[in-house]
Enzyme design. Structure first.
Site, PDB file in Angstrom:
ATOM      1  CD  GLN A 200      -5.654   0.997   1.773  1.00 38.32           C
ATOM      2  OE1 GLN A 200      -5.325   1.751   2.628  1.00 38.32           O
ATOM      3  NE2 GLN A 200      -5.703   0.683   0.620  1.00 38.32           N
TER       4      GLN A 200
ATOM      5  NE  ARG B  90      -4.400  -2.131   1.669  1.00 38.51           N
ATOM      6  CZ  ARG B  90      -5.123  -2.484   2.133  1.00 38.51           C
ATOM      7  NH1 ARG B  90      -5.140  -2.044   3.754  1.00 38.51           N
ATOM      8  NH2 ARG B  90      -6.127  -3.640   1.482  1.00 38.51           N
TER       9      ARG B  90
ATOM     10  CE1 TYR C 167      -2.018   0.267  -8.271  1.00 32.17           C
ATOM     11  CE2 TYR C 167      -2.155  -1.665  -9.449  1.00 32.17           C
ATOM     12  CZ  TYR C 167      -1.609  -0.237  -9.317  1.00 32.17           C
ATOM     13  OH  TYR C 167      -0.776   0.026  -9.878  1.00 32.17           O
ATOM     14  CD  GLU C 168      -1.990  -4.330  -3.095  1.00 32.86           C
ATOM     15  OE1 GLU C 168      -1.835  -4.252  -2.067  1.00 32.86           O
ATOM     16  OE2 GLU C 168      -1.307  -4.855  -3.918  1.00 32.86           O
ATOM     17  N   GLY C 169      -6.759  -2.108  -1.983  1.00 33.26           N
ATOM     18  CA  GLY C 169      -7.920  -1.956  -1.996  1.00 33.26           C
ATOM     19  C   GLY C 169      -8.368  -0.275  -1.726  1.00 33.26           C
TER      20      GLY C 169
END
Lengths: 595, 595
Positions: free
Chosen positions: A447, A296, A440-442
């Site tokens: 977040q 992240r 992406y990556e959450g």
């Protein structure tokens, strides 16, 4: 063709003057990283990114990746040679342990090189980026045999890595995962299932690809606590380390997507593929999470990287493009028109990007250094504090650097007018590439939930209290006249953040929807305060350099840019506070059918 | 494939209940437009857009336009048939005078159909949109012969139109124009030069294309006051109206661009093309400007249109996509997960778009009705007031509807998570298509300068004073309890706008850079106040309908959505005010080389 010059001076200013990296010399790898060595290493990285990688970015977007009928994937022209140069330069393992062939330098150096590389070509940078993520996972969770089998090849760049989480029915909610793993007599597993959105899932840059695959062991509990992580190599290594048989994993198709066309985003089919357990059974999500904080942070850096390269191009265009006259009268009466940088509104766009980039980079390096402390310090107290910092700041950095990185790419494109919409200038590519970083990556909403729902209350709010204490302590000790124009606004913004925190404590316990309704604004508010604090730290360092007689345009510019941030960007905190305090009411009132 | 349903009920609510279109029955064309007829006409338009045009949008983006080696351009599959249906339905001339084959209905109807059509396919909608712009120009500035020669064919959709302004060295600053016109013995002109970014410059939808070309007559004064407008048909019409010889105008290439791939954006080469003067010599810019107000309103409508269709798809996805559980506990325990619309942060995104769309549409229709008054009223006072309104609100509408329309397309894409980045869902196309609206017809920074530098001071500030008087008058007469949650925040926001105006009057006369530095924020602040006023008007009408016993989910939703706007969107005015009051200092201080 877009231009790019790595922000070497900016980075060294942050490392040496703002964060005084020398103070970390007690950590392994840091003593080796003298200012001279750092400058030499980063100059080399800059050269590689500027001269080898950046020229591939625009043509790589146009060409994209090609899947052949046998399932193989070709990357754009030039990517192979550039990847070889990157690997041969030792960049993949610049921070990896020497025992596996790495250079052992601080992870902060990898973060910095990651920024330069993503500015040069985000699509290209993802190949090594994902490999470094997989290296970190194997380092952290692999057995000694797994480390010996995979790490040297990966650090050499002969083998690359991926991360396989998403399935068609399962994105954020990994508990819905269906990919199956069945234990075999030899201790390995047979993996069956379909993964989507797999970056660098198949390509021609390496002789093998090491897939890290989240799957569910037959008979495992339902939900997220029944998922396990597996190593699934594209080609199974033999006992002697040489390549053996092709494994049952295939690229089914390449996704047609908005941007990062130079990176192959694959549908991966696992058809009785052989996988090897990594970490503990049914604890796959824990293994993923240790990787995720770093991943992240890396995605946040991508947002910053695009913002930086977009700025450089917009600034160059604004200095060159002749159109109209200054509001105060012609500045270049001998030319047919003035360059558009004479216009306050053009400068507003440029300064907005710049004020963000400089503080965003500071925030990244501050946090990357804490990452090094987490992994390398022998002092437990220091490790806990650094880990708290990482946990708290990671969602903030991921979301604000990508939200704003994208917004800045749009602003930079706007400076170009109609030419910004045309492919050949590359500005529209920055917008398309940056867009994925918010997802992406959450996704950034996730977040925000992570920050408000998990990171704030963790350990009785210890991380947040430490952050407040640091900023408040700074404000108290830096109230002199020179710093007043900076610490004054920061104090106001910090007050807003504290009010927002108080509001959450009072209103979100009994009504969790109030936390969800506040989360994105709370994260943005937090980010503004963190950036504001970075500006104070940078201005302080710049003032010290100026006082020491360093007559530097760049240090003068720091004071002006910092003022711009305080006057024009930080005031947004009041709007975020108002939104937070509005609560969940008007959000939750309508029935779902009314939408 | 994306979905689309034209917002018929919303539109009729605005026309009938909020703006009471019946009050305009004294204007030509309005008496014919009874509520029943309007509903029938708009239902037909909705059907055409939903069933014929919308299905072409995604494939049209993928296929794009193709230029053949002879300079001809093919539009995507299906565009020809759809254009024929549009033309045969009489939509091109729905508001055009009956004497040229039009239907004479209010221009507001054209604006509404324009929204539906741009939601269905912005790339397609640009072909008729540009033709309607050219029709308006010829109606306003053409001779009787020119009107007779061109308008019937264009209104029939047999011939289409374009607008040729931009050249490589000349975008915003039209004074830099180089295209030359040389007078011939027969009164016509020979045109030579290159135009870029010409939307619909060449295509296969019509048998002829009527280019309106801005050029400089040999010997004309330098700068903007030496430019003249010409009609340059692709094929020269014979005296009997039939098509004659091919003219010297060619499509040199199609631009590769970020979006609107279904529309051919052409480089047009004029090589001794025959042109006919339209309007007065050296007053071309005046002719352009009369078209531009309407074109700018039309571009604002495009922003709204994309925002609307993006919202509809995001809302449908949020109701369907199962992922995670509500923060307050599972809402659908029998399903593997809850639909993501249970999440406050997903609703935040949807409500933000929706609260903007509904008020944005109101702002457009309010202003479109003033446009009808301007062109059709016999009452000079009413005409002046309507013209003031148009002049003041046009830059505001163009900029806020496109800035926010784009931002909303991004938000809607975000609701889709990773799937939003994949081409097949169409969400990323909305983002790419919407992006151009912030740039063309005057980049939004130019709109802000137009507002602050031209429209505010015009006629001693008469238009602004009228706007303030209207909103203040409304606030005074609508202070009852039911309206308080709406008029209260609007009053605060109006106060901010008035403070900002005062600040400009005090600080921008002597230092014009202060106006430039404030312009974009002033425009956004103005837009928020205008949208807030629209919300009050809508809420008032909804309350009246509810009080009259109309038990309507939609009217209830109006009250909630209006509250959302007041609580979460309108508070941004304070940040804009703070930025304006910061002045130009930190913007203008750095030397150009420091960027």
């Amino acid at each position: 063709m877009p231009i790019y010059k790595a922000p070497l001076d900016e980075t060294l200013f942050l490392l040496n003057d703002v964060f005084q990296i020398g103070r970390y010399n007690n950590l392994p790898g840091f003593a080796d990283a003298s200012p001279d060595l750092l400058e030499a290493v980063l100059s080399e990285a800059a050269k590689l990114c500027e001269e080898v990688v950046q020229p591939l970015n625009l043509p790589g977007d146009k060409e994209g990746c090609t899947r052949h009928s046998d399932g193989s994937v070709a990357t754009p022209k030039g990517f192979q040679q550039a990847f070889r140069k990157y690997s041969e330069g030792g960049w993949m393992g610049i921070s990896a342990p020497a025992e596996y062939g790495g250079q052992g330098l601080p992870e902060t150096v990898t973060t910095i090189v990651g920024e330069f590389l993503a500015s040069a070509s985000m699509a290209f940078a993802m190949y090594p980026g994902l490999t470094q993520g997989a290296i970190a996972a194997i380092l952290r969770h692999g057995t000694a045999e797994q480390k010996a089998a995979y790490l040297p090849k990966m650090i050499e760049g002969l083998w690359t890595g991926t991360m396989n989480l998403t399935e068609p029915q399962c994105g954020t909610d990994l508990g819905l995962l269906r990919t199956k793993a069945v234990r075999q007599a030899d201790g390995s597993y047979k993996i069956n299932g379909t993964k989507i959105f797999i970056s660098a899932g198949e390509h021609d840059l390496s002789e093998n690809i090491v897939h890290l695959v989240l799957a569910r062991i037959e008979g495992a509990p339902a939900g997220i606590r029944g998922t396990t992580l597996f190593i699934v190599p594209k080609i199974l290594p033999k006992a002697d380390g040489s390549l053996g048989a092709k494994n049952g994993v295939f690229c089914g198709s390449i996704e047609e997507k908005m941007g990062i066309h130079g990176n192959s985003t694959c549908v991966m089919n696992y058809d009785s593929a052989t996988g090897f357990l990594i970490g503990e059974e049914n604890r796959g999500i824990n293994a993923m999470f240790t990787m995720m904080n770093e991943a992240r942070l890396g995605v946040g850096v991508q947002g910053l990287a695009i913002s930086e390269v977009a700025y450089q191009n917009a600034a160059a265009y604004a200095r060159d493009r002749l159109q109209g006259r200054a509001l105060t009268g012609a500045k270049f009466p001998d030319k047919p028109a003035d360059p558009i940088i004479v216009h306050p509104d053009v400068r507003r766009m440029l300064m907005t990007i710049r004020a963000f980039n400089e503080a965003g980079r500071a925030l990244v390096l501050w946090t990357a250094l804490q990452g090094d402390v987490t992994h390398r310090s022998g002092d437990d107290q220091a490790k806990i504090a650094a880990d708290d910092h990482m946990g708290l700041l990671t969602p903030v950095i991921k979301a604000i650097l990508t939200d704003q990185g994208f917004a800045n790419a749009v602003l930079a494109q706007q400076v170009y007018g109609g030419h910004g919409y045309i492919a050949e200038h590359g500005m529209e590519q920055f917008v398309r590439d940056a867009r994925i970083t918010m997802i992406y990556e959450g996704a950034n909403g996730i977040q925000a939930l992570d920050l408000v729902g998990r990171k704030l209350p963790k350990d009785g709010g210890r991380a947040l209290q430490a952050f407040f204490a640091e900023v408040q302590g700074y404000l108290k000790t830096h109230g002199d006249d020179a710093m007043k124009p900076y610490v004054g606004p920061l104090g106001t913004a910090l007050g807003h953040l504290q009010q927002a925190t108080m509001w959450l404590m009072t209103n979100a316990m009994a009504k969790p929807d109030n936390a969800g309704a506040a989360s994105s604004d709370y994260l943005q508010l937090f980010g503004l305060v963190a950036l504001g604090y970075m500006w104070c730290r940078m201005v302080e360092a710049a003032q010290a350099k100026l006082a020491a007689g360093a007559a530097s345009e760049r240090m003068n510019a720091k004071l002006v840019t910092g003022r711009f941030f305080m006057e024009r960007m930080l005031p947004e905190t009041s709007t975020h506070l108002a939104r937070i305090q509005a609560g969940a009411g008007s959000l939750m009132e309508l029935p779902a059918e009314a939408f």
